[in-house]
Scaffold this motif. Structure first.
Motif, PDB file in Angstrom:
ATOM      1  N   SER A  12     -31.572 -61.012 -20.302  1.00  0.00           N
ATOM      2  CA  SER A  12     -31.579 -61.334 -18.875  1.00  0.00           C
ATOM      3  C   SER A  12     -32.721 -60.629 -18.182  1.00  0.00           C
ATOM      4  O   SER A  12     -33.336 -59.721 -18.738  1.00  0.00           O
ATOM      5  CB  SER A  12     -30.270 -60.872 -18.217  1.00  0.00           C
ATOM      6  N   GLY A  13     -32.927 -61.028 -16.931  1.00  0.00           N
ATOM      7  CA  GLY A  13     -33.951 -60.379 -16.120  1.00  0.00           C
ATOM      8  C   GLY A  13     -33.415 -59.089 -15.523  1.00  0.00           C
ATOM      9  O   GLY A  13     -32.198 -58.895 -15.413  1.00  0.00           O
ATOM     10  N   HIS A  14     -34.352 -58.209 -15.166  1.00  0.00           N
ATOM     11  CA  HIS A  14     -33.941 -56.978 -14.466  1.00  0.00           C
ATOM     12  C   HIS A  14     -34.065 -57.206 -12.963  1.00  0.00           C
ATOM     13  O   HIS A  14     -35.118 -57.587 -12.465  1.00  0.00           O
ATOM     14  CB  HIS A  14     -34.822 -55.798 -14.883  1.00  0.00           C
ATOM     15  N   ASP A  15     -32.957 -56.985 -12.273  1.00  0.00           N
ATOM     16  CA  ASP A  15     -32.934 -57.062 -10.808  1.00  0.00           C
ATOM     17  C   ASP A  15     -32.779 -55.632 -10.304  1.00  0.00           C
ATOM     18  O   ASP A  15     -31.701 -55.044 -10.447  1.00  0.00           O
ATOM     19  CB  ASP A  15     -31.751 -57.941 -10.373  1.00  0.00           C
ATOM     20  N   PRO A  16     -33.830 -55.053  -9.731  1.00  0.00           N
ATOM     21  CA  PRO A  16     -33.763 -53.644  -9.333  1.00  0.00           C
ATOM     22  C   PRO A  16     -32.656 -53.336  -8.317  1.00  0.00           C
ATOM     23  O   PRO A  16     -32.243 -52.187  -8.212  1.00  0.00           O
ATOM     24  CB  PRO A  16     -35.145 -53.373  -8.719  1.00  0.00           C
ATOM     25  N   GLY A  81     -29.570 -65.181 -19.539  1.00  0.00           N
ATOM     26  CA  GLY A  81     -29.693 -65.404 -18.097  1.00  0.00           C
ATOM     27  C   GLY A  81     -31.108 -65.832 -17.740  1.00  0.00           C
ATOM     28  O   GLY A  81     -31.675 -66.712 -18.400  1.00  0.00           O
ATOM     29  N   LEU A  82     -31.680 -65.193 -16.737  1.00  0.00           N
ATOM     30  CA  LEU A  82     -33.044 -65.526 -16.303  1.00  0.00           C
ATOM     31  C   LEU A  82     -34.025 -65.385 -17.467  1.00  0.00           C
ATOM     32  O   LEU A  82     -33.993 -64.388 -18.184  1.00  0.00           O
ATOM     33  CB  LEU A  82     -33.453 -64.569 -15.163  1.00  0.00           C
ATOM     34  N   LEU A  83     -34.888 -66.383 -17.639  1.00  0.00           N
ATOM     35  CA  LEU A  83     -35.906 -66.316 -18.688  1.00  0.00           C
ATOM     36  C   LEU A  83     -37.271 -66.142 -18.044  1.00  0.00           C
ATOM     37  O   LEU A  83     -37.513 -66.599 -16.921  1.00  0.00           O
ATOM     38  CB  LEU A  83     -35.847 -67.585 -19.548  1.00  0.00           C
ATOM     39  N   LEU A 105     -25.253 -69.790 -21.920  1.00  0.00           N
ATOM     40  CA  LEU A 105     -26.542 -69.891 -21.209  1.00  0.00           C
ATOM     41  C   LEU A 105     -26.297 -70.148 -19.726  1.00  0.00           C
ATOM     42  O   LEU A 105     -25.727 -71.168 -19.347  1.00  0.00           O
ATOM     43  CB  LEU A 105     -27.379 -71.034 -21.812  1.00  0.00           C
ATOM     44  N   ASP A 106     -26.724 -69.184 -18.911  1.00  0.00           N
ATOM     45  CA  ASP A 106     -26.688 -69.349 -17.454  1.00  0.00           C
ATOM     46  C   ASP A 106     -28.099 -69.749 -17.038  1.00  0.00           C
ATOM     47  O   ASP A 106     -28.998 -68.893 -17.036  1.00  0.00           O
ATOM     48  CB  ASP A 106     -26.275 -68.005 -16.821  1.00  0.00           C
ATOM     49  N   PRO A 107     -28.323 -71.018 -16.742  1.00  0.00           N
ATOM     50  CA  PRO A 107     -29.697 -71.457 -16.472  1.00  0.00           C
ATOM     51  C   PRO A 107     -30.114 -71.062 -15.052  1.00  0.00           C
ATOM     52  O   PRO A 107     -29.870 -71.802 -14.101  1.00  0.00           O
ATOM     53  CB  PRO A 107     -29.607 -72.980 -16.639  1.00  0.00           C
ATOM     54  N   VAL A 108     -30.724 -69.893 -14.941  1.00  0.00           N
ATOM     55  CA  VAL A 108     -31.119 -69.376 -13.622  1.00  0.00           C
ATOM     56  C   VAL A 108     -32.425 -70.054 -13.207  1.00  0.00           C
ATOM     57  O   VAL A 108     -33.478 -69.761 -13.764  1.00  0.00           O
ATOM     58  CB  VAL A 108     -31.307 -67.845 -13.676  1.00  0.00           C
ATOM     59  N   LEU A 109     -32.324 -70.987 -12.277  1.00  0.00           N
ATOM     60  CA  LEU A 109     -33.502 -71.761 -11.899  1.00  0.00           C
ATOM     61  C   LEU A 109     -34.010 -71.399 -10.511  1.00  0.00           C
ATOM     62  O   LEU A 109     -35.196 -71.539 -10.216  1.00  0.00           O
ATOM     63  CB  LEU A 109     -33.184 -73.269 -11.938  1.00  0.00           C
ATOM     64  N   ASP A 116     -37.982 -70.040  -6.331  1.00  0.00           N
ATOM     65  CA  ASP A 116     -37.959 -70.809  -7.571  1.00  0.00           C
ATOM     66  C   ASP A 116     -38.187 -69.843  -8.742  1.00  0.00           C
ATOM     67  O   ASP A 116     -39.135 -69.069  -8.726  1.00  0.00           O
ATOM     68  CB  ASP A 116     -39.091 -71.850  -7.521  1.00  0.00           C
ATOM     69  N   LEU A 117     -37.313 -69.883  -9.746  1.00  0.00           N
ATOM     70  CA  LEU A 117     -37.411 -68.915 -10.853  1.00  0.00           C
ATOM     71  C   LEU A 117     -37.712 -69.580 -12.191  1.00  0.00           C
ATOM     72  O   LEU A 117     -37.718 -68.912 -13.217  1.00  0.00           O
ATOM     73  CB  LEU A 117     -36.106 -68.109 -10.949  1.00  0.00           C
ATOM     74  N   ALA A 118     -37.962 -70.885 -12.196  1.00  0.00           N
ATOM     75  CA  ALA A 118     -38.250 -71.552 -13.476  1.00  0.00           C
ATOM     76  C   ALA A 118     -39.337 -72.610 -13.292  1.00  0.00           C
ATOM     77  O   ALA A 118     -39.204 -73.515 -12.467  1.00  0.00           O
ATOM     78  CB  ALA A 118     -36.986 -72.185 -14.042  1.00  0.00           C
ATOM     79  N   PHE A 203     -23.142 -64.357  -1.707  1.00  0.00           N
ATOM     80  CA  PHE A 203     -23.108 -63.362  -2.787  1.00  0.00           C
ATOM     81  C   PHE A 203     -24.392 -63.393  -3.602  1.00  0.00           C
ATOM     82  O   PHE A 203     -25.025 -64.433  -3.761  1.00  0.00           O
ATOM     83  CB  PHE A 203     -21.912 -63.641  -3.706  1.00  0.00           C
ATOM     84  N   HIS A 204     -24.723 -62.238  -4.148  1.00  0.00           N
ATOM     85  CA  HIS A 204     -25.883 -62.106  -5.025  1.00  0.00           C
ATOM     86  C   HIS A 204     -25.372 -61.660  -6.395  1.00  0.00           C
ATOM     87  O   HIS A 204     -24.779 -60.585  -6.497  1.00  0.00           O
ATOM     88  CB  HIS A 204     -26.831 -61.058  -4.428  1.00  0.00           C
ATOM     89  N   GLY A 205     -25.538 -62.514  -7.398  1.00  0.00           N
ATOM     90  CA  GLY A 205     -25.112 -62.125  -8.745  1.00  0.00           C
ATOM     91  C   GLY A 205     -23.772 -62.695  -9.170  1.00  0.00           C
ATOM     92  O   GLY A 205     -23.200 -62.255 -10.163  1.00  0.00           O
ATOM     93  N   ALA A 206     -23.274 -63.679  -8.441  1.00  0.00           N
ATOM     94  CA  ALA A 206     -21.975 -64.265  -8.813  1.00  0.00           C
ATOM     95  C   ALA A 206     -22.075 -65.018 -10.142  1.00  0.00           C
ATOM     96  O   ALA A 206     -21.206 -64.892 -11.012  1.00  0.00           O
ATOM     97  CB  ALA A 206     -21.489 -65.202  -7.707  1.00  0.00           C
ATOM     98  N   GLY A 207     -23.150 -65.789 -10.294  1.00  0.00           N
ATOM     99  CA  GLY A 207     -23.325 -66.581 -11.522  1.00  0.00           C
ATOM    100  C   GLY A 207     -23.478 -65.698 -12.750  1.00  0.00           C
ATOM    101  O   GLY A 207     -22.920 -65.991 -13.822  1.00  0.00           O
ATOM    102  N   CYS A 208     -24.232 -64.604 -12.595  1.00  0.00           N
ATOM    103  CA  CYS A 208     -24.416 -63.668 -13.726  1.00  0.00           C
ATOM    104  C   CYS A 208     -23.074 -63.066 -14.112  1.00  0.00           C
ATOM    105  O   CYS A 208     -22.780 -62.881 -15.299  1.00  0.00           O
ATOM    106  CB  CYS A 208     -25.350 -62.520 -13.343  1.00  0.00           C
ATOM    107  N   THR A 209     -22.271 -62.736 -13.113  1.00  0.00           N
ATOM    108  CA  THR A 209     -20.970 -62.113 -13.362  1.00  0.00           C
ATOM    109  C   THR A 209     -20.085 -63.062 -14.167  1.00  0.00           C
ATOM    110  O   THR A 209     -19.438 -62.666 -15.144  1.00  0.00           O
ATOM    111  CB  THR A 209     -20.291 -61.762 -12.016  1.00  0.00           C
TER     112      THR A 209
HETATM  113  N1  PLP Z   1     -32.542 -61.979 -10.337  1.00  0.00           N
HETATM  114  C1  PLP Z   1     -32.091 -62.038 -11.587  1.00  0.00           C
HETATM  115  C2  PLP Z   1     -32.684 -61.141 -12.610  1.00  0.00           C
HETATM  116  C3  PLP Z   1     -31.086 -62.961 -11.915  1.00  0.00           C
HETATM  117  O1  PLP Z   1     -30.631 -63.044 -13.160  1.00  0.00           O
HETATM  118  C4  PLP Z   1     -30.550 -63.804 -10.897  1.00  0.00           C
HETATM  119  C5  PLP Z   1     -29.481 -64.759 -11.176  1.00  0.00           C
HETATM  120  O2  PLP Z   1     -28.970 -64.939 -12.211  1.00  0.00           O
HETATM  121  C6  PLP Z   1     -31.043 -63.704  -9.618  1.00  0.00           C
HETATM  122  C7  PLP Z   1     -32.013 -62.783  -9.368  1.00  0.00           C
HETATM  123  C8  PLP Z   1     -30.517 -64.551  -8.506  1.00  0.00           C
HETATM  124  O3  PLP Z   1     -29.198 -64.296  -8.311  1.00  0.00           O
HETATM  125  P1  PLP Z   1     -28.461 -64.984  -7.077  1.00  0.00           P
HETATM  126  O4  PLP Z   1     -28.842 -66.396  -7.107  1.00  0.00           O
HETATM  127  O5  PLP Z   1     -27.029 -64.775  -7.343  1.00  0.00           O
HETATM  128  O6  PLP Z   1     -28.916 -64.264  -5.877  1.00  0.00           O
END
Ligand code: PLP
Length: 256
Positions: A12-16, A81-83, A105-109, A116-118, A203-209
């Motif tokens: 997964s990605g690192h979210d500080p 998670g995030l790629l 696979l949580d497709p974080v887009l 936009d993350l993808a 919420f921030h991080g619901a999908g990851c949870t």
């Molecule tokens: N940053 C990272 C590293 C993530 O993995 C995600 C979501 O999976 C996000 C940000 C965005 O999270 P959210 O859409 O819940 O704010």
């Protein structure tokens, strides 16, 4: 001697901020009785409102980290998670094929704040390389639509199964309505829906949870239907107890 905890390999990605990403994975996996082994796919610049930048982890470093882990730990489940870039899906798919364990696979887009993350290239690689080895895909409604180009959610579910995922859980937190309706699709079975009261706030991080919780529960040996139900209930509990540590969205409380 104490029994060993099953290991979930989290990519997964690192979210500080600690609200989403790898920290969400570690907290959810640990809370639900498994151990998280963690490989960072991307570093991000973000706050509790939105993501400013995502930078892919070095490809060679990623390969070396994965080799070291796979030579040492016995992995029960892989959670993705995030790629970071379009080369990562094939690398991860190769590992899934090699060790033959369930992959969530949580497709974080897109970030909840809109970033936009993808890229289109990453989207394509996710579809062609990763979905065929995916045990459960957990897109929200807008991710399911972007992945398929379709609008109606049942059609999205069918298309994602046709793309190779064994199961698809489309979450409805980003849809309108008093209840949050999640839909589970699996080949040859009627879709099953789950309705949850919509909790106030964003919420921030619901999908990851949810995805990490599901991976952990599968790792502990729960059958898929039970793991799907319990992971949603866990996420709902985390969201009900969420608080906002910053100026933006609330973070799920994954550890009481
Ligand atoms: N940053 C990272 C590293 C993530 O993995 C995600 C979501 O999976 C996000 C940000 C965005 O999270 P959210 O859409 O819940 O704010």
């Amino acid at each position: 001697m104490k029994e060993r905890k099953p290991v979930v390999l989290c990519l997964s990605g690192h979210d500080p901020t600690g609200g989403a990403g790898i920290q969400a994975d570690i907290e959810a996996v640990a809370s639900l009785g498994a151990h998280a082994a963690t490989v960072i796919t991307a570093h991000t610049v973000q706050d509790s409102q939105n993501v400013a930048r995502s930078v892919a982890a070095d490809a060679q470093l990623l390969r070396e980290q994965l080799d070291a882990l796979l030579n040492d730990l016995s992995i029960a489940v892989i959670k993705v998670g995030l790629l970071g870039d379009a080369t990562q899906p094939a690398l991860i798919a190769g590992i899934a094929q090699r060790i033959k364990v369930p992959l969530v696979l949580d497709p974080v887009l897109r970030a909840g704040g809109g970033a936009d993350l993808a890229s289109e290239a990453l989207l394509g690689a996710m579809k062609s390389a990763l979905m065929p080895v995916t045990t459960v895909l957990t897109p929200n409604a807008s991710e399911a639509r972007r992945l398929t180009g379709l609008v109606e959610l049942d059609a999205c579910g069918a298309a994602l199964l046709a793309a190779g995922c064994s199961n698809v859980l489309i979450t409805g937190g980003d849809e309108p309505g008093e209840a949050v309706v999640n839909r589970w699709y699996a080949a040859g079975r009627t879709p099953r829906t789950y309705a949850w009261p919509r909790l106030p706030g964003s919420f921030h991080g619901a999908g990851c949870t949810l995805a990490a919780g599901l991976a952990a529960l599968l790792a502990t040996g729960l059958p898929l239907p039970q793991a799907l139900a319990d992971a949603q209930a866990y996420t709902q509990r985390c969201l009900a107890a969420a608080t906002a540590p910053g100026h933006g969205r609330k973070f799920p409380r994954r550890i009481p």
